[in-house]
Scaffold this motif. Structure first.
Motif, mmCIF file in Angstrom:
data_model
loop_
_atom_site.group_PDB
_atom_site.id
_atom_site.type_symbol
_atom_site.label_atom_id
_atom_site.label_comp_id
_atom_site.label_asym_id
_atom_site.label_seq_id
_atom_site.Cartn_x
_atom_site.Cartn_y
_atom_site.Cartn_z
ATOM 1 N N PHE A 169 36.048 46.596 43.182
ATOM 2 C CA PHE A 169 35.839 46.400 41.758
ATOM 3 C C PHE A 169 37.068 45.780 41.105
ATOM 4 C CE2 PHE A 169 33.097 50.199 42.615
ATOM 5 C CZ PHE A 169 31.881 49.604 42.309
ATOM 6 N N GLY A 170 36.813 45.168 39.946
ATOM 7 C CA GLY A 170 37.898 44.752 39.057
ATOM 8 C C GLY A 170 38.450 43.372 39.354
ATOM 9 N N ARG A 171 39.350 42.989 38.461
ATOM 10 C CA ARG A 171 40.040 41.691 38.580
ATOM 11 C C ARG A 171 41.421 41.975 39.160
ATOM 12 N NH1 ARG A 171 41.698 38.286 33.253
ATOM 13 N NH2 ARG A 171 42.604 40.303 32.815
ATOM 14 N N GLY A 172 41.741 41.318 40.240
ATOM 15 C CA GLY A 172 43.000 41.583 40.924
ATOM 16 C C GLY A 172 44.130 40.687 40.437
ATOM 17 N N TRP A 173 45.154 40.556 41.262
ATOM 18 C CA TRP A 173 46.340 39.758 40.918
ATOM 19 C C TRP A 173 45.971 38.273 40.848
ATOM 20 C CZ3 TRP A 173 49.796 42.838 39.098
ATOM 21 C CH2 TRP A 173 49.965 44.117 39.627
ATOM 22 N N PRO A 174 46.692 37.493 40.045
ATOM 23 C CA PRO A 174 46.323 36.078 39.823
ATOM 24 C C PRO A 174 46.775 35.180 40.972
ATOM 25 C CG PRO A 174 48.301 36.614 38.610
ATOM 26 C CD PRO A 174 47.895 37.879 39.298
ATOM 27 N N VAL A 175 46.101 35.303 42.117
ATOM 28 C CA VAL A 175 46.563 34.582 43.312
ATOM 29 C C VAL A 175 46.531 33.064 43.119
ATOM 30 C CG1 VAL A 175 46.071 36.385 45.007
ATOM 31 C CG2 VAL A 175 44.270 34.816 44.356
ATOM 32 N N GLU A 176 45.553 32.583 42.332
ATOM 33 C CA GLU A 176 45.471 31.129 42.136
ATOM 34 C C GLU A 176 46.512 30.656 41.124
ATOM 35 O OE1 GLU A 176 44.064 29.082 44.020
ATOM 36 O OE2 GLU A 176 43.164 30.707 45.166
ATOM 37 N N ALA A 177 46.632 31.348 39.980
ATOM 38 C CA ALA A 177 47.598 30.939 38.946
ATOM 39 C C ALA A 177 49.027 30.981 39.496
ATOM 40 C CB ALA A 177 47.476 31.845 37.724
ATOM 41 N N ALA A 178 49.268 31.851 40.482
ATOM 42 C CA ALA A 178 50.625 32.009 41.009
ATOM 43 C C ALA A 178 50.931 31.048 42.155
ATOM 44 C CB ALA A 178 50.821 33.457 41.490
ATOM 45 N N ARG A 179 49.924 30.323 42.618
ATOM 46 C CA ARG A 179 50.108 29.430 43.775
ATOM 47 C C ARG A 179 51.226 28.418 43.496
ATOM 48 N NH1 ARG A 179 46.865 29.013 48.209
ATOM 49 N NH2 ARG A 179 45.449 30.539 47.335
ATOM 50 N N GLY A 180 52.126 28.238 44.437
ATOM 51 C CA GLY A 180 53.212 27.265 44.296
ATOM 52 C C GLY A 180 54.416 27.811 43.529
ATOM 53 N N ARG A 181 54.313 29.046 43.034
ATOM 54 C CA ARG A 181 55.408 29.580 42.215
ATOM 55 C C ARG A 181 56.059 30.767 42.924
ATOM 56 N NH1 ARG A 181 53.394 30.197 36.259
ATOM 57 N NH2 ARG A 181 55.621 29.954 35.922
ATOM 58 N N SER A 182 57.266 31.139 42.458
ATOM 59 C CA SER A 182 57.903 32.301 43.058
ATOM 60 C C SER A 182 57.244 33.570 42.512
ATOM 61 C CB SER A 182 59.398 32.297 42.774
ATOM 62 O OG SER A 182 59.622 32.283 41.394
ATOM 63 N N LEU A 183 57.327 34.636 43.318
ATOM 64 C CA LEU A 183 56.646 35.894 42.976
ATOM 65 C C LEU A 183 57.683 36.997 42.822
ATOM 66 C CD1 LEU A 183 53.771 35.795 45.636
ATOM 67 C CD2 LEU A 183 53.685 34.991 43.270
#
Ligand SMILES: Cc1cc2nc3c(=O)[nH]c(=O)nc-3n(C[C@H](O)[C@H](O)[C@H](O)COP(=O)(O)OP(=O)(O)OC[C@H]3O[C@@H](n4cnc5c(N)ncnc54)[C@H](O)[C@@H]3O)c2cc1C
Ligand code: FES
Length: 283
Positions: A105-119
């Motif tokens: 369930f639910g909306r998880g971490w923004p894996v697409e918005a974070a692509r190419g960026r540092s975490l």
């Protein structure tokens, strides 16, 4: 929610079995589960940051984050702190025992918005659990993300869990783990102090990336304010929230946070979405 796996009644739990149980610390344990039905198992997929509802037959149901590797959805890990009726019952389960599972369930971490960026992952206490699947996800796709830094704080060194996982993350390419304890001991190798202090040890470029955090809300508020002072945009700061859950599908209203349902709009929100609500005491 995965449409193929859960096109049936979302209130009906699937039968699952405990494959393994790992003691992580005092009253904290990990249950590795497997769905009993081969078809359900084949269809089950989850995103980092999502949660399942675990149903202890005859006792009740609780929301628990998925901590395992999204690329290996056949084995589903949950790290649980025994705090009350259901979680203390789950604590008594052993390999081979049965339970029910609804989710993910639910909306998880923004894996697409974070692509190419540092975490930049910042966690407190058992808040490290919901970020673990994100770490697995990013390390499996190392070329898709920039540098990864995990800042993790515990109250006492003895509260630290996931020793082996943390060691393996330290050895991963372009990955840094900074640990801190509110109170140190002679053996403690990390920092002594609050998790916000670890931000002083981080390269300034990390504040141009995406931050993801989970832990007690006062900690997350303090970290978010610190990150904003360091120039991070509110839309690049994400946090995972917890509230009492029952249906997990946006029907019962138990998890309402202002006008938002934590179960389906969250549990992961951007700071832009929830900063005003976080400022309201007792919400
Ligand atoms: C999206 C989401 C993800 C979650 N992920 C996890 C997870 O990965 N691991 C995990 O252990 N828990 C997680 N939780 C919290 C978990 O759902 C609760 O701890 C659980 O519902 C408690 O149920 P219970 O019947 O055991 O306790 P209850 O009988 O409902 O509560 C007993 C007492 O414990 C207190 N309590 C309840 N929750 C907590 C808590 N989290 N910490 C301290 N005291 C508490 C209550 O206030 C009450 O006093 C998550 C919750 C949400 C909403
Ligand atoms: S748990 Fe029922 S609406 Fe969210």
């Amino acid at each position: 929610m995965n449409a193929v796996a859960w096109s049936r009644n979302p209130y009906l739990p699937h039968a699952a079995q405990v494959v393994e149980r790992v003691e992580e610390g005092r009253d904290i344990f990990t249950l590795r589960l497997r769905l009993s039905d081969a078809g359900a198992r084949a269809a089950y997929r989850f995103q980092p940051g999502q949660f399942n509802m675990l149903y202890l037959y005859g006792v009740g149901e609780v929301a628990i984050s998925i901590v395992s590797d999204p690329d290996d959805p056949g084995l589903i890990d949950h790290t649980i702190r025994a705090v009350g009726r259901v979680t203390q019952g789950l604590q008594r389960l052993k390999a081979g025992d049965a339970l029910g599972l609804r989710g993910p369930f639910g909306r998880g971490w923004p894996v697409e918005a974070a692509r190419g960026r540092s975490l930049l992952l910042i966690t407190g206490g058992l808040g490290c659990a919901p970020t673990t699947s994100m770490i697995h996800y990013a390390l499996q796709r190392r070329e898709s993300y920039g540098a990864l830094t995990l800042c993790h704080g515990v109250k006492h060194p003895g509260d630290l869990i996931y020793g082996e996982r943390i060691q393996s993350w330290c050895a991963a390419p372009d990955t840094q783990v900074l640990l801190t304890a509110d109170k140190g001991t002679p053996e403690w190798r990390g920092r002594v102090g609050q998790v916000t202090q670890t931000l002083e040890d981080i390269a300034p470029e990390m504040f141009k990336g995406v931050a993801m955090m989970c832990g007690p809300e006062p900690m997350m508020r303090a970290v978010a304010e610190n990150l904003l002072r360091r120039g991070m945009a509110p839309a690049d700061i994400y946090l995972s929230l917890e509230r009492n859950m029952q249906c997990a599908v946006g029907h019962c209203g138990h998890c309402m946070f202002g006008g938002k349902f934590i179960c389906k709009d969250g549990p992961v929100f951007s700071y832009t979405e929830v900063s005003a609500l976080l400022a309201v005491k007792g919400l």
